[in-house]
Design a protein around this motif. Structure first.
Motif, mmCIF file in Angstrom:
data_model
loop_
_atom_site.group_PDB
_atom_site.id
_atom_site.type_symbol
_atom_site.label_atom_id
_atom_site.label_comp_id
_atom_site.label_asym_id
_atom_site.label_seq_id
_atom_site.Cartn_x
_atom_site.Cartn_y
_atom_site.Cartn_z
ATOM 1 N N LEU A 470 0.828 -1.212 0.000
ATOM 2 C CA LEU A 470 0.000 0.000 0.000
ATOM 3 C C LEU A 470 0.858 1.255 0.000
ATOM 4 O O LEU A 470 0.557 2.235 -0.697
ATOM 5 N N HIS A 471 1.920 1.234 0.777
ATOM 6 C CA HIS A 471 2.862 2.350 0.833
ATOM 7 C C HIS A 471 3.448 2.599 -0.553
ATOM 8 O O HIS A 471 3.549 3.751 -1.018
ATOM 9 N N GLY A 472 3.825 1.529 -1.245
ATOM 10 C CA GLY A 472 4.378 1.672 -2.590
ATOM 11 C C GLY A 472 3.366 2.199 -3.581
ATOM 12 O O GLY A 472 3.681 3.047 -4.423
ATOM 13 N N ILE A 473 2.133 1.707 -3.502
ATOM 14 C CA ILE A 473 1.082 2.196 -4.409
ATOM 15 C C ILE A 473 0.810 3.670 -4.150
ATOM 16 O O ILE A 473 0.647 4.463 -5.094
ATOM 17 N N ALA A 474 0.771 4.060 -2.880
ATOM 18 C CA ALA A 474 0.543 5.474 -2.545
ATOM 19 C C ALA A 474 1.651 6.346 -3.121
ATOM 20 O O ALA A 474 1.387 7.432 -3.664
ATOM 21 N N GLY A 475 2.884 5.880 -3.019
ATOM 22 C CA GLY A 475 3.992 6.641 -3.599
ATOM 23 C C GLY A 475 3.866 6.772 -5.102
ATOM 24 O O GLY A 475 4.107 7.843 -5.675
ATOM 25 N N ARG A 476 3.479 5.682 -5.742
ATOM 26 C CA ARG A 476 3.327 5.720 -7.198
ATOM 27 C C ARG A 476 2.206 6.664 -7.622
ATOM 28 O O ARG A 476 2.347 7.417 -8.596
ATOM 29 N N LEU A 477 1.088 6.621 -6.903
ATOM 30 C CA LEU A 477 -0.023 7.526 -7.220
ATOM 31 C C LEU A 477 0.383 8.980 -7.003
ATOM 32 O O LEU A 477 0.029 9.865 -7.804
ATOM 33 N N ALA A 478 1.131 9.230 -5.939
ATOM 34 C CA ALA A 478 1.566 10.601 -5.662
ATOM 35 C C ALA A 478 2.492 11.125 -6.750
ATOM 36 O O ALA A 478 2.487 12.320 -7.058
ATOM 37 N N ALA A 479 3.283 10.224 -7.333
ATOM 38 C CA ALA A 479 4.294 10.632 -8.319
ATOM 39 C C ALA A 479 3.784 10.621 -9.752
ATOM 40 O O ALA A 479 4.553 10.887 -10.681
ATOM 41 N N GLU A 480 2.505 10.326 -9.948
ATOM 42 C CA GLU A 480 1.968 10.268 -11.316
ATOM 43 C C GLU A 480 2.194 11.580 -12.055
ATOM 44 O O GLU A 480 2.086 12.666 -11.468
ATOM 45 N N GLY A 481 2.496 11.463 -13.325
ATOM 46 C CA GLY A 481 2.739 12.642 -14.140
ATOM 47 C C GLY A 481 4.116 13.235 -13.949
ATOM 48 O O GLY A 481 4.371 14.357 -14.386
ATOM 49 N N GLY A 482 5.001 12.470 -13.286
ATOM 50 C CA GLY A 482 6.363 12.958 -13.093
ATOM 51 C C GLY A 482 6.534 13.922 -11.945
ATOM 52 O O GLY A 482 7.559 14.592 -11.836
ATOM 53 N N ARG A 483 5.544 13.978 -11.041
ATOM 54 C CA ARG A 483 5.628 14.918 -9.925
ATOM 55 C C ARG A 483 6.667 14.471 -8.908
ATOM 56 O O ARG A 483 6.678 13.305 -8.517
ATOM 57 N N PRO A 484 7.529 15.372 -8.446
ATOM 58 C CA PRO A 484 8.389 15.041 -7.310
ATOM 59 C C PRO A 484 7.539 14.986 -6.053
ATOM 60 O O PRO A 484 6.587 15.761 -5.903
#
Length: 507
Positions: A470-484
């Protein structure tokens, strides 16, 4: 849930199946799956199958045979296929099939001609070394693999990229390695495709069923899917209330490291538990936590006195002084699961005498490699060379669940049961990310303990692995579109990660 198997186990399963169906059937199944994947790739990201240019890098073993048989099928579908033979003798049945279909074979020793073929290829099949390969590639194979990397062709690895260890994920020589865009693996997943550094060279991994399932034993190394993760964050029922969903206690942060308290508490709040209880250690941070998170309860009661708590997390930002040692002792004296992270791990590493955590309830340790080393388990257990083996050995010795963080985080139980994470990416490498994970993990443990009336180490390892995912998925969702992203972004996207796995479990 999918299993990953070491080479010895795969070989035994292959032998058992071959006794039933004959030695050539498995290779034909693998070849068909490989050719089908190449066909799909050529149709979607290439020029189409007819007239496409495919080059096979074929070694001496059955891996090269798989590639040559697949090449014969691609020839029949209209592709132009050539094979660069990188050994004095290659799989004879595969070579005959390939030549009979009109394939061109060229010795790798003719480096100029081979290099020219590879430079013009649309797809290069890496059939140099199979799952039994160890150590770096030989010079000629390394030269041809570099030509493939320079060509711009799509590189498809046969079973696994040549030059990586199938069991451990280690890479003997990154300069003598075939990096793949896609890996087509046969029968089952292999650990080396899932953990760093090898996973960084495997590209997208696709599994072809060749009929091994019935011959494989129950897996002790596992990969969770979204339905598995969703089991750890069930939607509340009409009978649920805050205590039935679990209470998670948090010991995190200090006057010096205030942010750690907010991040661990923030992760816990979104972990599906019914209540978060923050321990007030008299440094003024508890009041600020409640100002930010109105639903969090605080008290100065000793952890053993918080009877409603069903799991605790301790460590992020608490420091390493006498008070940190005291509160760690108190938390470990509770009768519920405990997550030990960050500063608390360092306090444990300073403990005198043998370090073993014999508690009635599970203890979950969440070290990164540096903390793992401080606990005395690297390089002696070879975490950088064999992350799965290192985590398992540490879990057994400590009598605790070990979450060895990093690319392809490994969660291991003292029993030897282990999980490899495939969700987390490099975006998680930001300050405070681990603090979020410790709170989230404890919250999931709190919920599971409340629902099930207690957990054993294998249960806790499963729940901890789900929290890692879940932690990894949350990180991936947060970074969508190349966002830091920052750790706070990970906290904010945990609800979306939970929603995603819940949807996936019912689709």
């Amino acid at each position: 849930m999918r299993g990953a198997y070491d080479v010895a186990t795969v070989r035994l399963a292959e032998a058992a199946v071959m006794d039933d169906v004959g030695p050539s059937v498995l290779m034909q199944r693998a070849a068909v799956g490989l050719a089908d994947m190449c066909t799909a790739l050529l149709r979607t990201v290439g020029p189409g199958v007819a007239g496409s240019r495919v080059v096979i890098l074929a070694g001496s073993g059955s891996n090269g045979g798989d590639a040559l048989h697949a090449g014969a099928l691609l020839l029949q579908r209209g592709a132009s296929v050539a094979a660069v033979l990188l050994a004095d003798s290659v799989h004879e049945a595969g070579r005959r099939s390939f030549v009979a279909a009109g394939g061109l074979c060229l010795s790798g020793a003719d480096t100029l001609s081979a290099s020219e073929l590879i430079a013009d290829a649309d797809v290069v099949l890496d059939g140099i070394v199979g799952i039994g390969g160890l150590g770096p590639l030989r010079p000629l194979a390394a030269e041809m693999s570099q030509c493939a990397a320079d060509s711009g062709a799509l590189i498809v690895a046969v079973d696994l990229p040549s030059g990586v260890n199938a069991d451990t994920g280690s890479v003997a020589d990154t300069q003598a390695l075939v990096g793949a865009d896609v890996t087509v693996t046969f029968g089952c997943l292999k650990p080396g495709l899932l953990v760093a550094p090898a996973r960084d060279h495997a590209g997208a991994v696709t599994l072809v069923d060749i009929g091994l399932t019935s011959a494989l034993p129950a897996a002790t190394l596992l990969v969770l899917d979204h339905a598995d993760i969703a089991r750890c964050v069930p939607e509340p029922s009409t009978e649920d209330y805050k205590y039935s969903r679990g209470v998670v206690g948090i010991v995190a942060g200090s006057g010096r490291y205030r942010g750690a308290g907010f991040l661990a508490t923030g992760g816990a709040r979104h972990g599906n538990a019914g209540m978060v209880h923050y321990l007030d250690r008299g440094d003024g941070l508890a009041a600020d936590i409640v100002d930010r998170f109105w639903d969090v309860v605080t008290s100065t009661d000793a952890p053993t006195s918080v009877s409603r708590a069903t799991a605790w997390a301790i460590g992020p930002g608490i420091g390493r002084d006498i008070s940190a040692r005291s509160v760690l002792r108190e938390v470990l004296a509770t009768s519920c699961p405990v997550v030990v992270d960050a500063d608390a791990l360092r306090v444990l590493s300073d403990a005198e005498g043998p370090l073993r955590l014999d508690r009635a309830s599970p203890t979950v340790l969440t070290p990164h490699l540096g903390e793992f080393a401080a606990l005395g388990f690297s390089p002696g257990l070879g975490a950088e060379e064999d992350r799965v083996g290192a985590a398992r050995a540490a879990a057994k010795e400590l009598g605790a669940v070990v979450v060895l963080k990093g690319p392809g985080t490994v969660t291991a139980s003292p029993s030897g049961r282990a999980f490899i994470d495939i969700e987390g990416g490099p975006e998680l490498g930001t300050a405070g990310s681990g603090d979020v994970l410790s709170g989230l993990t404890a919250a999931l443990l709190a919920g599971a303990a409340a629902r099930d009336g207690g957990l054993d180490d294998d249960d806790a390892a499963f729940v901890a692995a789900a929290a890692v995912a879940l932690h990894g998925i949350a990180g991936r969702l947060a970074a969508e579109g190349g966002r830091p992203i920052t750790a706070r972004d990970i906290v904010d996207h945990v609800p979306a990660a939970v929603a995603l796995v819940r949807r996936g479990s019912t689709s």
